[in-house]
Structures are given as structure tokens and as C-alpha cells.
Design an enzyme around this catalytic site. Structure first.
Site, short mmCIF file in Angstrom:
data_model
loop_
_atom_site.label_atom_id
_atom_site.label_comp_id
_atom_site.label_asym_id
_atom_site.label_seq_id
_atom_site.Cartn_x
_atom_site.Cartn_y
_atom_site.Cartn_z
N ASP A 10 -0.59 25.89 6.20
CA ASP A 10 -1.57 25.87 7.14
C ASP A 10 -1.08 26.38 8.40
OD1 ASP A 10 -4.13 24.76 8.37
OD2 ASP A 10 -2.85 23.18 9.05
N SER A 11 -1.85 26.53 9.42
CA SER A 11 -1.48 27.13 10.65
C SER A 11 -0.57 26.10 11.31
CB SER A 11 -2.84 27.28 11.46
OG SER A 11 -3.33 26.15 11.66
N CYS A 73 -5.78 25.27 4.21
CA CYS A 73 -6.31 25.88 5.58
C CYS A 73 -7.56 26.67 5.05
CB CYS A 73 -5.42 26.84 6.15
SG CYS A 73 -6.30 27.63 7.53
N GLU A 152 -3.03 18.56 17.30
CA GLU A 152 -1.60 19.25 17.52
C GLU A 152 -0.97 18.45 18.70
OE1 GLU A 152 0.29 21.28 15.64
OE2 GLU A 152 -1.13 21.63 14.24
N CYS A 184 -12.07 21.67 8.47
CA CYS A 184 -10.86 22.34 8.79
C CYS A 184 -9.61 21.17 8.32
CB CYS A 184 -10.67 22.35 10.54
SG CYS A 184 -9.14 22.55 11.03
N HIS A 186 -7.25 19.83 9.95
CA HIS A 186 -6.78 19.05 10.99
C HIS A 186 -7.70 18.01 11.16
CE1 HIS A 186 -4.18 22.60 12.18
NE2 HIS A 186 -3.76 21.64 13.04
N1 DGL Z 1 -6.27 23.82 9.76
C1 DGL Z 1 -6.89 24.96 9.69
C2 DGL Z 1 -8.19 25.03 8.73
O1 DGL Z 1 -8.22 24.24 7.92
C3 DGL Z 1 -7.02 25.93 10.66
C4 DGL Z 1 -6.75 25.42 12.05
C5 DGL Z 1 -6.69 26.36 13.23
O2 DGL Z 1 -7.39 26.78 13.84
O3 DGL Z 1 -5.19 26.69 13.46
O4 DGL Z 1 -9.17 25.93 9.05
#
Ligand code: DGL
Length: 274
Positions: A10-11, A73, A152, A184, A186
Site C-alpha cells: 500500500d502507499s 491499495c 497517517e 481506500c 486507510h
Molecule cells: N490506501 C490506498 C487506497 O486504498 C491509498 C491511500 C493514498 O492516497 O495514499 O487507495
């Protein structure tokens, strides 16, 4: 082969919500986790750039011995899942198809909201996947740029967080969606606020659950499920700042002693231990 790790990326810390699900559903599996914090957030970046990052990270994880890849991600899944599934000779899992299937199955009134990053919304991947399964579905996608920084930066418990979540969720609820996809990885860290605000008006879909269920049955079919009952030793890598990765690996996964390495893709293909 069975005891080799699953490469997950993931990012940033978002993919840990998928690792959490792997640890609970298929606990014998070992995870190699890559957080591309040098390039986080992915959301505002061009889709072509995200594709390049995903190819490099996947290559790194395969060289480290991954028997399967999980694109934890949504944005990377939207961009590169089809290509990696075609080109790699190991199983590849992404978030969007399972998330879309779970949402199409959950809705009663056919109105589905998707909370996601700008990039995922721009890709149209959820809309395509959901209407591919349920052609009459109305899919309302909302980009939520402040959500990833809230997670984050460890602000999910901050009083401002609920209001920020409400700003993006409320318009979807007013459009009468009965299902909301956390598009997402996150966002499950904000799930408490989201559930609280949605109340009984909408079902909340975390694609991680269906993704890991798909992973389990496919690995089983391919005779690739790990069987060793010893505690697996998960390993974590970060391409940039690793503060929140270390914090959440300890707090959310309960692994305060797990190794966290920093990786410099530019300089070397080997991870450098801190
Ligand atoms: N967690 C990522 C996703 O599921 C991307 C989050 C980011 O923008 O870095 O899309």
C-alpha cells in the site's frame, strides 16, 4: 512454496487493515508488507505513476520470495490489477473486485456510495465493477482527500475527525445510499466514526473481508495455503518515513517487536536494516 510469504503493499499504513484480516482469517500465513511512504499519499498522483510504483514494489516482493501478491491499495488495484494478474505467474489479489461484489450483494435499494481517494474515483473502477455485476445500480463516488492524512498522522481519535468524516459521508446519506464502500484501505481506521454517523441507514462494506476470503479459497485451490502452526514472522518495509507504520504495527496488529526495515528503491534492491 506453501510456507513462503504473501507480499502485501500500500502507499502507507492502510494495507495493515488487510494484514489484520489475513492474520485473523488465515493465521498461518506470513506477510511481507511494503508501505510506499516515500510516495504517499497516492490519491492526488497520476494513475500512470501509480502503475510504475506498483510494478517496482511487486518486483521487490517477488525477489523477497512472495508466493502471492495482495495489492492492499484500492487505487493501485484500480490501475494495475488486470495487468499484474495477466503478467505474473503467481496469484494476485486486489481490493476492487471483491469490494464491488460485497457491495452489490449488500444493497437493497441499489444505491451504493463509495468513499475513496481522488485517484480511485477518477479511475471509475468501482462504478464499472459494481454496474458490471448489477447494471441498474446507482453508484455515487466521493473523493475524501483529508482522510488518509488523518490516519497517517494518528488523528483518528481527534475531535475534528468525526466532523471531517461527516462532511464527506453526509451528502451520500442524503442521497439515500443504503451501502457505503470503504474504497481506500486507510478508511477502516475511521470505521467507528463512519458507522456511528451512518447508524442503521447504511451497511458499511470493508473490501478487506471479501478480498481475504477470496485469497483463502484461491490459495487453498492452488495448494498454496500455509500450514505451519508456528507464529509466522511478518516483516515490514517502508520506502520513506516509518513512524506511523511502526506505531500501527504495534498498536493495531499487536506486533511491537516485528522487524521494520527501510528500503531505498533508487539505491539498492536490498532492504537495509535499521
Ligand atoms: N490506501 C490506498 C487506497 O486504498 C491509498 C491511500 C493514498 O492516497 O495514499 O487507495
Amino acid at each position: 512454496m506453501r510456507e513462503r510469504p504473501i507480499g502485501v503493499f500500500d502507499s502507507g499504513v492502510g494495507g495493515l487493515t488487510v494484514v489484520r484480516e489475513i492474520m485473523s482469517r488465515i493465521p498461518c500465513e506470513t506477510v511481507l508488507y511494503y508501505a510506499d511512504t516515500a510516495h504517499m499519499p497516492y490519491g492526488p498522483r497520476p494513475l500512470a505513476e501509480i502503475e510504475g510504483f506498483a510494478l517496482e514494489i511487486t518486483d521487490f516482493l517477488i525477489r523477497k520470495g512472495a508466493k502471492a501478491i495482495c495489492i492492499a491499495c484500492n487505487m493501485s488495484s484500480a490501475v494495475v490489477l488486470d495487468r499484474l494478474s495477466r503478467e505474473l505467474d503467481i496469484p494476485v489479489f486486489g481490493m476492487v473486485p471483491p469490494g464491488a461484489a460485497a457491495a452489490a450483494g449488500a444493497t437493497r435499494n441499489g444505491r451504493i456510495g463509495v468513499l475513496a481517494t481522488e485517484g480511485t474515483v477518477k479511475s471509475g473502477a468501482y462504478r464499472r465493477a459494481i454496474t458490471g455485476l448489477k447494471p441498474d445500480a446507482v453508484v455515487l463516488e466521493t473523493a475524501c482527500p483529508p482522510f488518509v492524512p488523518l490516519v497517517e498522522n494518528g488523528l483518528t481519535g481527534d475531535p475534528c475527525c468525526r466532523d471531517t468524516v461527516a462532511t464527506f459521508l453526509q451528502p451520500l446519506l442524503e442521497e439515500d445510499v443504503d451501502t457505503v464502500v470503504l474504497g481506500c484501505t486507510h478508511y477502516p481506521f475511521l470505521e467507528e466514526h463512519i458507522r456511528d454517523l451512518a447508524g442503521d441507514r447504511a451497511v458499511i462494506v470493508d473490501p478487506a473481508r471479501r478480498t481475504v476470503a477470496v485469497m483463502q479459497s484461491r490459495l487453498e485451490r492452488l495448494d498454496l495455503l500455509a500450514e505451519n502452526a508456528d507464529m509466522p514472522q511478518h516483516t515490514f518495509y517502508a520506502s520513506g518515513d516509518d513512524t506511523s507504520l511502526r506505531r500501527l504495527v504495534a498498536a493495531e496488529l499487536g506486533l511491537p517487536d516485528a522487524p521494520v526495515y527501510s528500503v531505498d528503491m533508487e539505491k539498492t534492491d536490498a532492504a537495509v536494516a535499521r
